[in-house]
Write a protein that holds these residues in place. Structure first.
Motif, PDB file in Angstrom:
ATOM      1  N   PHE A   6     -11.944 -17.778  46.666  1.00 14.23           N
ATOM      2  CA  PHE A   6     -12.348 -19.074  47.185  1.00 14.23           C
ATOM      3  C   PHE A   6     -11.625 -19.322  48.493  1.00 14.23           C
ATOM      4  O   PHE A   6     -10.433 -19.577  48.512  1.00 14.23           O
ATOM      5  N   LEU A   7     -12.350 -19.228  49.571  1.00 12.28           N
ATOM      6  CA  LEU A   7     -11.776 -19.451  50.893  1.00 12.28           C
ATOM      7  C   LEU A   7     -12.571 -20.543  51.599  1.00 12.28           C
ATOM      8  O   LEU A   7     -13.756 -20.734  51.342  1.00 12.28           O
ATOM      9  N   LEU A   8     -11.895 -21.243  52.489  1.00 10.17           N
ATOM     10  CA  LEU A   8     -12.597 -22.229  53.294  1.00 10.17           C
ATOM     11  C   LEU A   8     -13.590 -21.502  54.187  1.00 10.17           C
ATOM     12  O   LEU A   8     -13.299 -20.418  54.692  1.00 10.17           O
ATOM     13  N   PRO A   9     -14.743 -22.073  54.431  1.00  7.76           N
ATOM     14  CA  PRO A   9     -15.697 -21.443  55.344  1.00  7.76           C
ATOM     15  C   PRO A   9     -15.083 -21.296  56.739  1.00  7.76           C
ATOM     16  O   PRO A   9     -14.308 -22.155  57.184  1.00  7.76           O
ATOM     17  N   ALA A  10     -15.421 -20.228  57.419  1.00  8.95           N
ATOM     18  CA  ALA A  10     -14.858 -19.946  58.743  1.00  8.95           C
ATOM     19  C   ALA A  10     -14.999 -21.118  59.719  1.00  8.95           C
ATOM     20  O   ALA A  10     -14.036 -21.428  60.439  1.00  8.95           O
ATOM     21  N   PRO A  11     -16.143 -21.819  59.781  1.00  5.91           N
ATOM     22  CA  PRO A  11     -16.226 -22.948  60.714  1.00  5.91           C
ATOM     23  C   PRO A  11     -15.226 -24.069  60.394  1.00  5.91           C
ATOM     24  O   PRO A  11     -14.693 -24.703  61.295  1.00  5.91           O
ATOM     25  N   VAL A  57      -1.405 -21.599  56.048  1.00  2.59           N
ATOM     26  CA  VAL A  57      -2.613 -21.634  55.226  1.00  2.59           C
ATOM     27  C   VAL A  57      -3.640 -20.784  55.966  1.00  2.59           C
ATOM     28  O   VAL A  57      -4.256 -21.225  56.939  1.00  2.59           O
ATOM     29  N   SER A  58      -3.781 -19.545  55.512  1.00  2.00           N
ATOM     30  CA  SER A  58      -4.502 -18.532  56.275  1.00  2.00           C
ATOM     31  C   SER A  58      -5.963 -18.875  56.526  1.00  2.00           C
ATOM     32  O   SER A  58      -6.450 -18.707  57.650  1.00  2.00           O
ATOM     33  N   ASP A  59      -6.668 -19.367  55.538  1.00  2.14           N
ATOM     34  CA  ASP A  59      -8.096 -19.635  55.737  1.00  2.14           C
ATOM     35  C   ASP A  59      -8.352 -20.932  56.496  1.00  2.14           C
ATOM     36  O   ASP A  59      -9.431 -21.131  57.039  1.00  2.14           O
ATOM     37  N   ALA A  60      -7.363 -21.805  56.568  1.00  2.00           N
ATOM     38  CA  ALA A  60      -7.515 -23.063  57.302  1.00  2.00           C
ATOM     39  C   ALA A  60      -7.028 -22.927  58.743  1.00  2.00           C
ATOM     40  O   ALA A  60      -7.273 -23.806  59.563  1.00  2.00           O
ATOM     41  N   GLY A  61      -6.305 -21.839  59.028  1.00  2.00           N
ATOM     42  CA  GLY A  61      -5.794 -21.657  60.377  1.00  2.00           C
ATOM     43  C   GLY A  61      -4.731 -22.662  60.759  1.00  2.00           C
ATOM     44  O   GLY A  61      -4.570 -22.979  61.933  1.00  2.00           O
ATOM     45  N   VAL A  62      -4.012 -23.188  59.773  1.00  2.00           N
ATOM     46  CA  VAL A  62      -2.958 -24.163  60.053  1.00  2.00           C
ATOM     47  C   VAL A  62      -1.621 -23.663  59.512  1.00  2.00           C
ATOM     48  O   VAL A  62      -1.571 -22.884  58.558  1.00  2.00           O
TER      49      VAL A  62
END
Length: 152
Positions: A6-11, A57-62
């Motif tokens: 479950f990862l956040l969508p790239a956009p 937070v790798s998938d959020a880019g933060v």
């Protein structure tokens, strides 16, 4: 599909990565102070003194940059190299906080990574493992679908 997928969508991650670093770090360190103020033993506080940490937070880019100084967590600008960086997806951090996943399992399945001072990383892990569950009870009340429904 496994929970680790479950990862956040790239956009969404791209949008979040545009946010300024310091306000998020300030909110994160404030939350740590509220949650952990009375639970950190003196020896742990001494070991953390002056150390810079980063939660990425790798998938959020933060990332959240903070240090432990003067008996409390303080937000830092993200311009210096931290002593320890802990990285995982937003969903995996939520699973850790809710104590639904073990950090060792995530680490050995390469869903959680630590870079930098590994001794400091073990101290952080062992300290969080030793904290009584009521500290994390609020997180157990979060609906599982907050991040659980977002799939990549």
């Amino acid at each position: 599909m496994s929970q680790g997928r479950f990862l956040l969508p790239a956009p969404v991650g791209k949008l979040l990565s545009c946010l300024p670093v310091y306000p998020g770090s300030l909110l994160f360190s404030t939350g740590l102070n509220l949650a952990l103020r009375d639970t950190l033993p003196a020896d742990v506080q001494q070991a953390l003194q002056g150390k810079r940490l980063r939660i990425r937070v790798s998938d959020a880019g933060v990332s959240f940059d903070f240090s432990f100084d003067g008996g409390r967590f303080r937000a830092c600008q993200g311009d210096a190299t931290p002593d320890l960086t802990i990285s995982a997806s937003a969903h995996d951090f939520l699973l850790l906080a809710r104590r639904e996943e073990d950090p060792d399992t995530l680490f050995f399945s390469r869903r959680l990574s630590m870079e930098g001072d590994t001794e400091l990383g073990l101290l952080v892990k062992n300290t969080l493992d030793a904290i009584e569950l009521p500290t994390f009870e609020l997180l157990k009340q979060l609906p599982a679908r907050v991040l659980g429904r977002v799939r990549s």
